[in-house]
Motif scaffolding. Structure first.
Motif, PDB file in Angstrom:
ATOM      1  N   LEU A 250      47.119  36.828  27.403  1.00 16.89           N
ATOM      2  CA  LEU A 250      45.623  37.544  27.496  1.00 16.89           C
ATOM      3  C   LEU A 250      44.544  36.699  27.122  1.00 16.89           C
ATOM      4  CD1 LEU A 250      44.517  40.085  28.691  1.00 16.89           C
ATOM      5  CD2 LEU A 250      44.797  41.043  26.261  1.00 16.89           C
ATOM      6  N   THR A 251      44.622  36.305  25.862  1.00 20.68           N
ATOM      7  CA  THR A 251      43.661  35.582  25.267  1.00 20.68           C
ATOM      8  C   THR A 251      43.241  34.182  25.995  1.00 20.68           C
ATOM      9  OG1 THR A 251      44.215  36.162  22.888  1.00 20.68           O
ATOM     10  CG2 THR A 251      42.799  34.247  23.411  1.00 20.68           C
ATOM     11  N   ALA A 252      44.382  33.377  26.536  1.00 25.21           N
ATOM     12  CA  ALA A 252      44.003  32.069  27.616  1.00 25.21           C
ATOM     13  C   ALA A 252      43.492  32.562  28.780  1.00 25.21           C
ATOM     14  CB  ALA A 252      45.478  31.471  27.731  1.00 25.21           C
ATOM     15  N   VAL A 253      43.702  33.764  29.436  1.00 17.74           N
ATOM     16  CA  VAL A 253      43.135  34.190  30.623  1.00 17.74           C
ATOM     17  C   VAL A 253      42.048  34.476  30.376  1.00 17.74           C
ATOM     18  CG1 VAL A 253      43.405  35.788  32.480  1.00 17.74           C
ATOM     19  CG2 VAL A 253      45.431  34.616  31.695  1.00 17.74           C
ATOM     20  N   GLU A 254      41.594  35.402  29.398  1.00 17.33           N
ATOM     21  CA  GLU A 254      40.212  35.894  29.167  1.00 17.33           C
ATOM     22  C   GLU A 254      39.146  35.323  28.691  1.00 17.33           C
ATOM     23  OE1 GLU A 254      40.553  40.310  27.267  1.00 17.33           O
ATOM     24  OE2 GLU A 254      40.971  38.742  25.943  1.00 17.33           O
ATOM     25  N   THR A 255      39.467  33.907  28.233  1.00 13.90           N
ATOM     26  CA  THR A 255      38.662  32.539  28.035  1.00 13.90           C
ATOM     27  C   THR A 255      38.294  31.872  29.175  1.00 13.90           C
ATOM     28  OG1 THR A 255      40.388  31.368  27.271  1.00 13.90           O
ATOM     29  CG2 THR A 255      39.159  32.678  25.792  1.00 13.90           C
ATOM     30  N   ILE A 256      38.883  31.997  30.414  1.00 11.34           N
ATOM     31  CA  ILE A 256      38.478  31.187  31.550  1.00 11.34           C
ATOM     32  C   ILE A 256      37.179  31.617  32.073  1.00 11.34           C
ATOM     33  CG2 ILE A 256      39.182  30.725  34.080  1.00 11.34           C
ATOM     34  CD1 ILE A 256      42.117  31.800  33.473  1.00 11.34           C
ATOM     35  N   LYS A 257      36.314  30.706  32.025  1.00 10.27           N
ATOM     36  CA  LYS A 257      34.895  30.764  32.695  1.00 10.27           C
ATOM     37  C   LYS A 257      34.725  30.069  33.909  1.00 10.27           C
ATOM     38  CE  LYS A 257      33.535  32.284  28.458  1.00 10.27           C
ATOM     39  NZ  LYS A 257      34.812  31.878  27.947  1.00 10.27           N
ATOM     40  N   ASP A 258      33.839  30.664  34.839  1.00  3.72           N
ATOM     41  CA  ASP A 258      33.517  29.930  36.037  1.00  3.72           C
ATOM     42  C   ASP A 258      32.466  28.862  35.972  1.00  3.72           C
ATOM     43  OD1 ASP A 258      31.133  31.241  35.633  1.00  3.72           O
ATOM     44  OD2 ASP A 258      31.311  32.690  37.171  1.00  3.72           O
ATOM     45  N   LYS A 259      31.961  28.388  37.010  1.00  6.36           N
ATOM     46  CA  LYS A 259      31.333  27.049  36.621  1.00  6.36           C
ATOM     47  C   LYS A 259      29.717  27.452  35.993  1.00  6.36           C
ATOM     48  CE  LYS A 259      33.388  24.559  40.697  1.00  6.36           C
ATOM     49  NZ  LYS A 259      33.038  24.018  41.972  1.00  6.36           N
ATOM     50  N   ASN A 260      29.678  28.729  36.051  1.00  7.93           N
ATOM     51  CA  ASN A 260      28.274  29.149  35.490  1.00  7.93           C
ATOM     52  C   ASN A 260      28.384  29.566  33.917  1.00  7.93           C
ATOM     53  OD1 ASN A 260      26.812  28.774  37.938  1.00  7.93           O
ATOM     54  ND2 ASN A 260      27.384  30.561  38.856  1.00  7.93           N
ATOM     55  N   GLY A 261      29.692  29.716  33.591  1.00 14.27           N
ATOM     56  CA  GLY A 261      29.887  30.170  32.386  1.00 14.27           C
ATOM     57  C   GLY A 261      30.380  31.396  32.088  1.00 14.27           C
ATOM     58  N   ASN A 262      30.532  32.070  33.132  1.00 21.33           N
ATOM     59  CA  ASN A 262      30.747  33.624  33.110  1.00 21.33           C
ATOM     60  C   ASN A 262      32.074  33.851  33.104  1.00 21.33           C
ATOM     61  OD1 ASN A 262      27.849  34.394  33.379  1.00 21.33           O
ATOM     62  ND2 ASN A 262      28.101  33.984  35.459  1.00 21.33           N
ATOM     63  N   PRO A 263      32.663  34.994  32.616  1.00 16.60           N
ATOM     64  CA  PRO A 263      34.016  35.222  32.439  1.00 16.60           C
ATOM     65  C   PRO A 263      34.444  35.330  33.804  1.00 16.60           C
ATOM     66  CG  PRO A 263      33.087  36.698  30.831  1.00 16.60           C
ATOM     67  CD  PRO A 263      32.007  36.131  31.605  1.00 16.60           C
ATOM     68  N   LEU A 264      35.573  34.615  34.332  1.00 15.43           N
ATOM     69  CA  LEU A 264      36.233  34.846  35.511  1.00 15.43           C
ATOM     70  C   LEU A 264      36.997  36.337  35.469  1.00 15.43           C
ATOM     71  CD1 LEU A 264      36.502  33.093  38.105  1.00 15.43           C
ATOM     72  CD2 LEU A 264      38.757  32.353  37.176  1.00 15.43           C
ATOM     73  N   LEU A 265      37.638  36.728  34.536  1.00 12.64           N
ATOM     74  CA  LEU A 265      38.269  37.948  34.498  1.00 12.64           C
ATOM     75  C   LEU A 265      37.442  39.180  34.338  1.00 12.64           C
ATOM     76  CD1 LEU A 265      41.281  39.112  34.372  1.00 12.64           C
ATOM     77  CD2 LEU A 265      41.146  39.092  32.028  1.00 12.64           C
ATOM     78  N   ARG A 266      37.377  40.046  35.341  1.00 17.23           N
ATOM     79  CA  ARG A 266      36.708  41.268  35.435  1.00 17.23           C
ATOM     80  C   ARG A 266      37.407  42.590  34.643  1.00 17.23           C
ATOM     81  NH1 ARG A 266      33.284  37.828  35.562  1.00 17.23           N
ATOM     82  NH2 ARG A 266      31.796  37.619  37.160  1.00 17.23           N
ATOM     83  N   GLU A 267      36.775  43.387  33.990  1.00 12.80           N
ATOM     84  CA  GLU A 267      37.443  44.678  33.607  1.00 12.80           C
ATOM     85  C   GLU A 267      37.372  45.409  34.744  1.00 12.80           C
ATOM     86  OE1 GLU A 267      36.819  46.325  29.891  1.00 12.80           O
ATOM     87  OE2 GLU A 267      36.214  44.434  28.801  1.00 12.80           O
ATOM     88  N   ALA A 268      38.454  46.167  34.803  1.00  5.71           N
ATOM     89  CA  ALA A 268      38.443  47.285  35.888  1.00  5.71           C
ATOM     90  C   ALA A 268      39.537  48.328  35.485  1.00  5.71           C
ATOM     91  CB  ALA A 268      39.118  46.826  37.276  1.00  5.71           C
ATOM     92  N   TYR A 269      39.021  49.603  35.095  1.00  6.52           N
ATOM     93  CA  TYR A 269      39.895  50.644  34.644  1.00  6.52           C
ATOM     94  C   TYR A 269      40.672  51.025  35.654  1.00  6.52           C
ATOM     95  CZ  TYR A 269      41.372  54.776  32.669  1.00  6.52           C
ATOM     96  OH  TYR A 269      42.200  56.280  32.424  1.00  6.52           O
ATOM     97  N   ILE A 270      41.985  50.966  35.151  1.00  3.49           N
ATOM     98  CA  ILE A 270      43.167  51.540  35.817  1.00  3.49           C
ATOM     99  C   ILE A 270      43.935  52.582  35.245  1.00  3.49           C
ATOM    100  CG2 ILE A 270      44.985  50.969  37.575  1.00  3.49           C
ATOM    101  CD1 ILE A 270      43.992  47.849  37.442  1.00  3.49           C
ATOM    102  N   GLU A 271      44.163  53.676  35.558  1.00  7.10           N
ATOM    103  CA  GLU A 271      44.691  54.736  34.743  1.00  7.10           C
ATOM    104  C   GLU A 271      46.193  54.244  34.511  1.00  7.10           C
ATOM    105  OE1 GLU A 271      45.832  59.436  34.641  1.00  7.10           O
ATOM    106  OE2 GLU A 271      44.737  58.610  36.429  1.00  7.10           O
ATOM    107  N   GLY A 272      46.698  54.304  33.181  1.00  9.24           N
ATOM    108  CA  GLY A 272      47.986  53.682  33.075  1.00  9.24           C
ATOM    109  C   GLY A 272      48.441  52.568  32.839  1.00  9.24           C
ATOM    110  N   THR A 273      47.380  51.595  33.003  1.00 12.46           N
ATOM    111  CA  THR A 273      47.438  50.197  32.701  1.00 12.46           C
ATOM    112  C   THR A 273      46.522  49.694  31.450  1.00 12.46           C
ATOM    113  OG1 THR A 273      45.656  49.442  34.217  1.00 12.46           O
ATOM    114  CG2 THR A 273      47.596  49.987  35.100  1.00 12.46           C
ATOM    115  N   PHE A 274      46.629  48.377  31.189  1.00  9.99           N
ATOM    116  CA  PHE A 274      45.984  47.720  30.185  1.00  9.99           C
ATOM    117  C   PHE A 274      44.386  47.857  30.371  1.00  9.99           C
ATOM    118  CE2 PHE A 274      46.105  45.858  26.157  1.00  9.99           C
ATOM    119  CZ  PHE A 274      45.002  44.840  26.012  1.00  9.99           C
ATOM    120  N   GLY A 275      44.101  47.915  31.619  1.00  8.60           N
ATOM    121  CA  GLY A 275      42.457  48.013  31.788  1.00  8.60           C
ATOM    122  C   GLY A 275      42.081  46.640  32.803  1.00  8.60           C
ATOM    123  N   TYR A 276      42.795  45.684  33.096  1.00  9.92           N
ATOM    124  CA  TYR A 276      42.365  44.532  33.901  1.00  9.92           C
ATOM    125  C   TYR A 276      43.203  44.369  35.024  1.00  9.92           C
ATOM    126  CZ  TYR A 276      40.429  42.559  29.582  1.00  9.92           C
ATOM    127  OH  TYR A 276      39.302  42.245  28.453  1.00  9.92           O
TER     128      TYR A 276
END
Length: 431
Positions: free
Chosen positions: A317-343
């Motif tokens: 999860l840490t490795a995926v969360e630290t992925i950045k796009d070319k503008n330095g923004n996180p590539l992974l976006r949070e999205a609340y999903i009931e019953g899941t971790f939230g990604y």
């Protein structure tokens, strides 16, 4: 009319409870069983009719109806014992246990209701816990519905469900896998050789028949084995504390059992179908992490993508969360999903569990695929607890061992793998 029915219902239930108490207290003569059987049958039939009437009340209730004047309210309510009925103080002959149990069961069925069932389950759970820590005797526990034999206690069905529910929360393979409860051997046919069709431009003749092709199946059989866990409690603690030790014992048994079971499902080298052994290793060429995830997603068969999801440890999860796009923004976006971790990653939900570590939490490891192909067999009525008194007596402790028969394996055929495994060990974290 409704008041009359309610009072009559209460009177019948009171009489049934009185009969049950006499039977369980050995206050009934053998010669009176037949008469009581007829009385219980009549009361049960009348009670059923009353319940139906209460569920479908008539609109034309008579306001002149007076419950006090209805003779049926008092009949059979415990006051109408005839002179031929046995006196509870007389000496008793032994009542056939089978007849007594059948009569008691008949009464219990008639008295059963949702609230009664919940209350009985609560009593049974409490009796089970109190018996474990020695607060009630074996005979008292059995009288409250707890099954015991040779120092072993069969876990009540309600508590077994509670333990399995807890297991589903902690062991995600129980949550997303396919669970079967059976006593027999559970097998799954796997296609290992496909049929082949042909196209021909000319008509078939005896000299040019359809080539024969065979299909072949293998079978994966689940082989339930023992899962157990042991907790120790000091006798001093059991004797002196005011805390509900019995509840703590149950909680610790649950945690220890689930930890053992989950490790067997995820990481055991003794389990050929464990996730770490059976999931297909995905080893792409050197590329960025994001590209690996895309390649992995597109490797799963199309028919399995609909129910697919990601399952990873915290390092991944840490490795995926630290992925950045070319503008330095996180590539992974949070999205609340009931019953899941939230990604969501590439549109698929994410779950995170430490059981994916496999003993190496520093290794970023993740799985992707349809986890419903992980098959779990629970052997019916096999979950039990043993209280170990003598074994730990020299250290003044009491041992509690939970034991269960089950198996869990990832099952798929060679033509349609369902779950893939990826380890992000090259350290690339940019897109």
């Amino acid at each position: 009319m409704k008041k009359i029915l309610m009072r009559r219902k209460a009177a019948i239930e009171a009489r049934m409870k009185e009969i049950r108490a006499d039977l369980e207290g050995d206050k009934t003569e053998a010669s009176a069983v037949e008469q009581l059987q007829k009385e219980v049958d009549d009361l049960a039939a009348e009670l059923e009719e009353i319940k139906k009437a209460l569920e479908n009340p008539e609109d034309d209730e008579d306001p002149e109806d007076d419950p006090e004047n209805d003779p049926s309210v008092t009949a059979g309510g415990g006051e109408g014992r005839t002179g031929d009925d046995p006196d509870p103080n007389e000496n008793r002959n032994g009542v056939d246990p089978e007849k007594r149990n059948a009569l008691v069961n008949n009464i219990m069925r008639s008295l059963s209701s949702e609230s009664r069932t919940k209350a009985k389950e609560g009593e049974q759970r409490k009796a089970f816990a109190n018996y474990l820590v020695g607060r009630i005797s074996e005979s008292e526990a059995r009288a409250m519905g707890v099954e015991t034999t040779n120092g072993k206690v069969l876990i009540p069905e309600t508590l077994a469900k509670e333990i399995i529910t807890y297991a589903q929360e902690e062991n995600l393979l129980r949550k997303y896998g396919t669970v079967i409860r059976t006593k027999g051997t559970q097998g799954y046919p796997i296609l290992v050789k496909k049929a082949k069709a042909q196209r021909i431009k000319t008509e078939r003749t005896q000299d040019n028949p359809i080539p024969q092709t065979d299909i072949d199946f293998d079978e994966v059989k689940l082989n339930p084995t023992e899962t157990d866990a042991l907790v120790l409690v000091t006798k001093k603690l059991l004797a002196m504390t005011d805390m509900p030790v019995e509840q703590t014992v149950i909680e610790e048994l649950k945690k220890a059992y689930v930890d053992q079971e989950a490790n067997f499902f995820y990481n055991s080298t003794d389990n050929p179908g464990s996730l770490i052994q059976k999931a297909v290793a995905f080893t792409p060429a050197e590329m960025e992490v994001y590209d690996k995830l895309v390649r992995l997603k597109n490797t799963v068969p199309t028919s399995k993508l609909k129910n697919s999801r990601w399952m990873m440890n915290r390092a991944a999860l840490t490795a995926v969360e630290t992925i950045k796009d070319k503008n330095g923004n996180p590539l992974l976006r949070e999205a609340y999903i009931e019953g899941t971790f939230g990604y969501r990653i590439l549109g698929y939900p994410v779950d995170v569990t430490d059981y994916v570590d496999g003993g190496t939490p520093e290794t970023p490891r993740l799985y992707f695929g349809d986890f419903s192909s992980f098959r779990i067999q629970d052997v019916i009525n096999s979950m039990e607890v043993s209280k170990l008194l003598e074994k730990y007596s020299d250290t003044n402790q009491v041992g509690f061992k939970i034991w269960h028969l089950n198996d869990g394996q990832l099952v798929y055929g060679p033509y349609e793998p369902t779950v893939f495994k990826l380890e992000l060990t090259d350290g690339a974290t940019s897109a």
